[in-house]
Write an enzyme that holds these catalytic residues in place. Structure first.
Site, PDB file in Angstrom:
ATOM      1  N   ILE A 209       0.875  -1.169   0.000  1.00  0.00           N
ATOM      2  CA  ILE A 209       0.000   0.000   0.000  1.00  0.00           C
ATOM      3  C   ILE A 209       0.913   1.219   0.000  1.00  0.00           C
ATOM      4  O   ILE A 209       1.933   1.236   0.706  1.00  0.00           O
ATOM      5  CB  ILE A 209      -0.955   0.014   1.219  1.00  0.00           C
ATOM      6  CG1 ILE A 209      -1.908   1.202   1.134  1.00  0.00           C
ATOM      7  CG2 ILE A 209      -0.189   0.022   2.530  1.00  0.00           C
ATOM      8  CD1 ILE A 209      -3.002   1.183   2.196  1.00  0.00           C
TER       9      ILE A 209
ATOM     10  N   VAL B 166       4.872  -1.093   2.791  1.00  0.00           N
ATOM     11  CA  VAL B 166       4.387   0.251   2.501  1.00  0.00           C
ATOM     12  C   VAL B 166       5.293   0.871   1.454  1.00  0.00           C
ATOM     13  O   VAL B 166       6.515   0.858   1.591  1.00  0.00           O
ATOM     14  CB  VAL B 166       4.336   1.117   3.772  1.00  0.00           C
ATOM     15  CG1 VAL B 166       3.958   2.558   3.413  1.00  0.00           C
ATOM     16  CG2 VAL B 166       3.330   0.552   4.767  1.00  0.00           C
ATOM     17  N   LYS B 167       4.674   1.408   0.410  1.00  0.00           N
ATOM     18  CA  LYS B 167       5.446   2.009  -0.684  1.00  0.00           C
ATOM     19  C   LYS B 167       5.828   3.449  -0.361  1.00  0.00           C
ATOM     20  O   LYS B 167       4.979   4.265  -0.004  1.00  0.00           O
ATOM     21  CB  LYS B 167       4.623   2.024  -1.972  1.00  0.00           C
ATOM     22  CG  LYS B 167       4.480   0.693  -2.677  1.00  0.00           C
ATOM     23  CD  LYS B 167       3.771   0.919  -4.019  1.00  0.00           C
ATOM     24  CE  LYS B 167       3.649  -0.349  -4.813  1.00  0.00           C
ATOM     25  NZ  LYS B 167       2.992  -0.097  -6.128  1.00  0.00           N
ATOM     26  N   ILE B 168       7.122   3.735  -0.514  1.00  0.00           N
ATOM     27  CA  ILE B 168       7.629   5.097  -0.403  1.00  0.00           C
ATOM     28  C   ILE B 168       8.431   5.379  -1.675  1.00  0.00           C
ATOM     29  O   ILE B 168       9.311   4.596  -2.031  1.00  0.00           O
ATOM     30  CB  ILE B 168       8.527   5.285   0.828  1.00  0.00           C
ATOM     31  CG1 ILE B 168       7.714   5.067   2.111  1.00  0.00           C
ATOM     32  CG2 ILE B 168       9.161   6.675   0.841  1.00  0.00           C
ATOM     33  CD1 ILE B 168       8.533   5.167   3.385  1.00  0.00           C
TER      34      ILE B 168
ATOM     35  N   ASN C 211       8.492  -1.046   0.527  1.00  0.00           N
ATOM     36  CA  ASN C 211       8.629  -1.213  -0.916  1.00  0.00           C
ATOM     37  C   ASN C 211       9.063   0.142  -1.461  1.00  0.00           C
ATOM     38  O   ASN C 211       8.275   1.087  -1.481  1.00  0.00           O
ATOM     39  CB  ASN C 211       7.283  -1.649  -1.519  1.00  0.00           C
ATOM     40  CG  ASN C 211       7.307  -1.741  -3.038  1.00  0.00           C
ATOM     41  OD1 ASN C 211       8.187  -1.206  -3.704  1.00  0.00           O
ATOM     42  ND2 ASN C 211       6.312  -2.402  -3.597  1.00  0.00           N
TER      43      ASN C 211
END
Length: 279
Positions: free
Chosen positions: A17, A48-50, A71
């Site tokens: 996400i 968690v996407k950064i 991620n």
């Protein structure tokens, strides 16, 4: 995906996400939202996407140091990939320094592929250099993997690995072919190699299942990949400007898609609320 996560001992089976792309230039905002997602969703197989921006890199280090899995998305350049890998390594070292368990932390470096050719080919076409089109994306990914093998080796990495740390694997994103002149499985066929992940849209999965080439080619022809960079430089293609343009446009596209998603949710909620009030 949880059964996959359990069967692989936490190596695979993750769901991602993303933080609000509007926070791409906000380190502390990204940290706060990524922490909120991890604490609220509270699933061991969450990533968690950064995005890998100037502000995102320190956020990635901080989240890793806090023991959260990330991620890292929207990587286009070799230099940015190196920065991201070092942020992950520093985060693991900081985690271990406070007696944290690095074995519980996982990360992927999502390297975008086909968009690199799309932007480079556009510039080559303007110069009448079709002979060099369709080469940079694969060369770029191959050299990123070469870099991965260098970064996750040696004494520094072994000190972390002995404590249970896992490598930050390369994940190939944007693998569908945008140019109909290219083989529809090109960006999958050429980037198969150990300890990597490939994400594909449904049509690319179907094409690969039908006629994909299953062969480990990622670590082959590395000198040819370096030669592609030299030839493009000689042809006047500015690699640094290409990847900077792609990063900027990538954030803009993520912003637009995210805002559209929120508007869609708001519209559906607005439709449901009057009906709910009559119950």
């Amino acid at each position: 995906m949880r059964p996959v996560w359990e069967q692989t001992g936490g190596r695979d089976g993750y769901v991602s996400i993303e933080v609000d792309p509007n926070l791409a230039a906000d380190t502390y905002g990204s940290i706060a939202q990524a922490t909120h997602f991890h604490e609220t969703i509270a699933r061991p197989n969450l990533l968690v996407k950064i995005p890998a921006t100037d502000a995102g890199v320190p956020a990635i280090e901080e989240m890793t140091a806090r023991g959260y899995s990330i991620n890292v998305t929207l990587i286009f350049s070799l230099e940015r990939h190196r920065q991201v890998a070092h942020a992950y390594l520093r985060g693991l070292e900081r985690l271990i320094a406070v007696d944290g368990d690095p074995a519980q932390v996982h990360s992927v470096a999502s390297f975008f592929v086909s968009r690199v050719d799309s932007e480079t080919d556009r510039r080559l076409a303007a110069q009448g250099r079709d002979d060099l089109r369709g080469q940079l994306a694969i060369a770029n990914a191959k050299l990123a993997y070469e870099q991965y093998e260098e970064l996750f080796a040696g004494a520094r990495w072994q000190a972390l690995a002995t404590r249970g740390a896992t490598t930050q694997r390369c994940l190939w994103a944007s693998t569908s072919t945008k140019d109909p002149r290219y083989r529809d499985t090109l960006y999958v066929d050429e980037l198969i190699g150990p300890e990597t992940i490939t994400t594909m849209p449904a049509e690319t999965i179907a094409a690969f299942q039908d006629h994909g080439r299953v062969e480990s080619r990622l670590a082959s022809d590395l000198e040819a990949a370096h030669q592609v960079f030299r030839e493009l430089h000689a042809a006047g293609v500015d690699y640094d400007d290409v990847v900077a343009t792609l990063e900027r446009e990538g954030i803009e596209k993520f912003d637009a898609a995210f805002d559209e998603l929120l508007e869609g949710i708001a519209d559906k909620l607005a439709v449901r609320r009057p009906a709910a009030s009559h119950r």
